[in-house]
Motif scaffolding. Sequence first.
Motif, mmCIF file in Angstrom:
data_model
loop_
_atom_site.group_PDB
_atom_site.id
_atom_site.type_symbol
_atom_site.label_atom_id
_atom_site.label_comp_id
_atom_site.label_asym_id
_atom_site.label_seq_id
_atom_site.Cartn_x
_atom_site.Cartn_y
_atom_site.Cartn_z
ATOM 1 N N ALA A 45 1.016 3.988 -3.154
ATOM 2 C CA ALA A 45 0.802 5.370 -2.750
ATOM 3 C C ALA A 45 1.898 6.345 -3.329
ATOM 4 O O ALA A 45 1.658 7.489 -3.857
ATOM 5 N N GLU A 46 2.978 5.820 -3.131
ATOM 6 C CA GLU A 46 4.191 6.331 -3.561
ATOM 7 C C GLU A 46 4.096 6.506 -4.831
ATOM 8 O O GLU A 46 4.827 7.578 -5.557
ATOM 9 N N PHE A 47 3.829 5.734 -5.888
ATOM 10 C CA PHE A 47 3.972 5.799 -7.346
ATOM 11 C C PHE A 47 2.409 6.044 -7.893
ATOM 12 O O PHE A 47 2.327 6.006 -9.057
ATOM 13 N N ASP A 48 1.694 6.379 -6.828
ATOM 14 C CA ASP A 48 0.190 6.763 -7.379
ATOM 15 C C ASP A 48 -0.538 5.763 -8.350
ATOM 16 O O ASP A 48 -0.814 6.146 -9.137
ATOM 17 N N ILE A 49 -0.326 4.398 -7.769
ATOM 18 C CA ILE A 49 -1.014 3.344 -8.452
ATOM 19 C C ILE A 49 -2.238 2.988 -7.680
ATOM 20 O O ILE A 49 -2.271 2.907 -6.422
ATOM 21 N N THR A 50 -3.391 2.935 -8.410
ATOM 22 C CA THR A 50 -4.589 2.534 -7.936
ATOM 23 C C THR A 50 -4.927 1.108 -8.109
ATOM 24 O O THR A 50 -4.313 0.433 -8.778
ATOM 25 N N GLN A 74 0.705 -1.153 -0.071
ATOM 26 C CA GLN A 74 -0.008 0.104 -0.014
ATOM 27 C C GLN A 74 0.798 1.454 0.153
ATOM 28 O O GLN A 74 0.754 2.194 -0.910
ATOM 29 N N ARG A 75 1.865 1.177 0.862
ATOM 30 C CA ARG A 75 2.782 2.397 0.776
ATOM 31 C C ARG A 75 3.521 2.551 -0.713
ATOM 32 O O ARG A 75 3.610 3.932 -1.078
#
Length: 112
Positions: free
Chosen positions: A18-23, A14-15
Motif C-alpha cells: 500500500a505504501e508503494f502503491d503495488i497491486t 500488505q502495508r
Amino acid sequence: MDERKRDSIVAYLQRRMAEFDITPEAIAASIADDQRRLNAVRYRDAFGNGWDGQGVAPQWVVNATSAGQSLEHFAVHRTVDASVTKPAVDWRDDPFAGSRLATIKPEQRQAS
C-alpha cells in the motif's frame, strides 16, 4: 511457521504494498515477465548469467569466446527424454516419504 507469525508477515507485506502503491496484479505481471525472461535464455554460464542470443553479446560471453570457449558450451538444453519415465508412486500414505527408507532401488524399477 505458526499462524501468528504468518499473519504478521502478511500484514507487513500488505502495508508495504500500500505504501508503494503495488497491486497484486503488478506482482503477478512481474513474476510472469521474469518467467518469460528465464525461459528465453539460450546461454547460461556457471555463475547464472544468461543471454537470449539476441543483440550485443554481454561481457561474459565476449570474455569466454575470446578465451577460446565455444558458445555452444553455454547452450541451455531444454530437451526432455520421453522414453525415461519415473515409476508412479503415491507418497501421500507413505510414513517414510522423504527419508532414505522411501527410495526405490533400480532392481525394483525393472521388476515393475
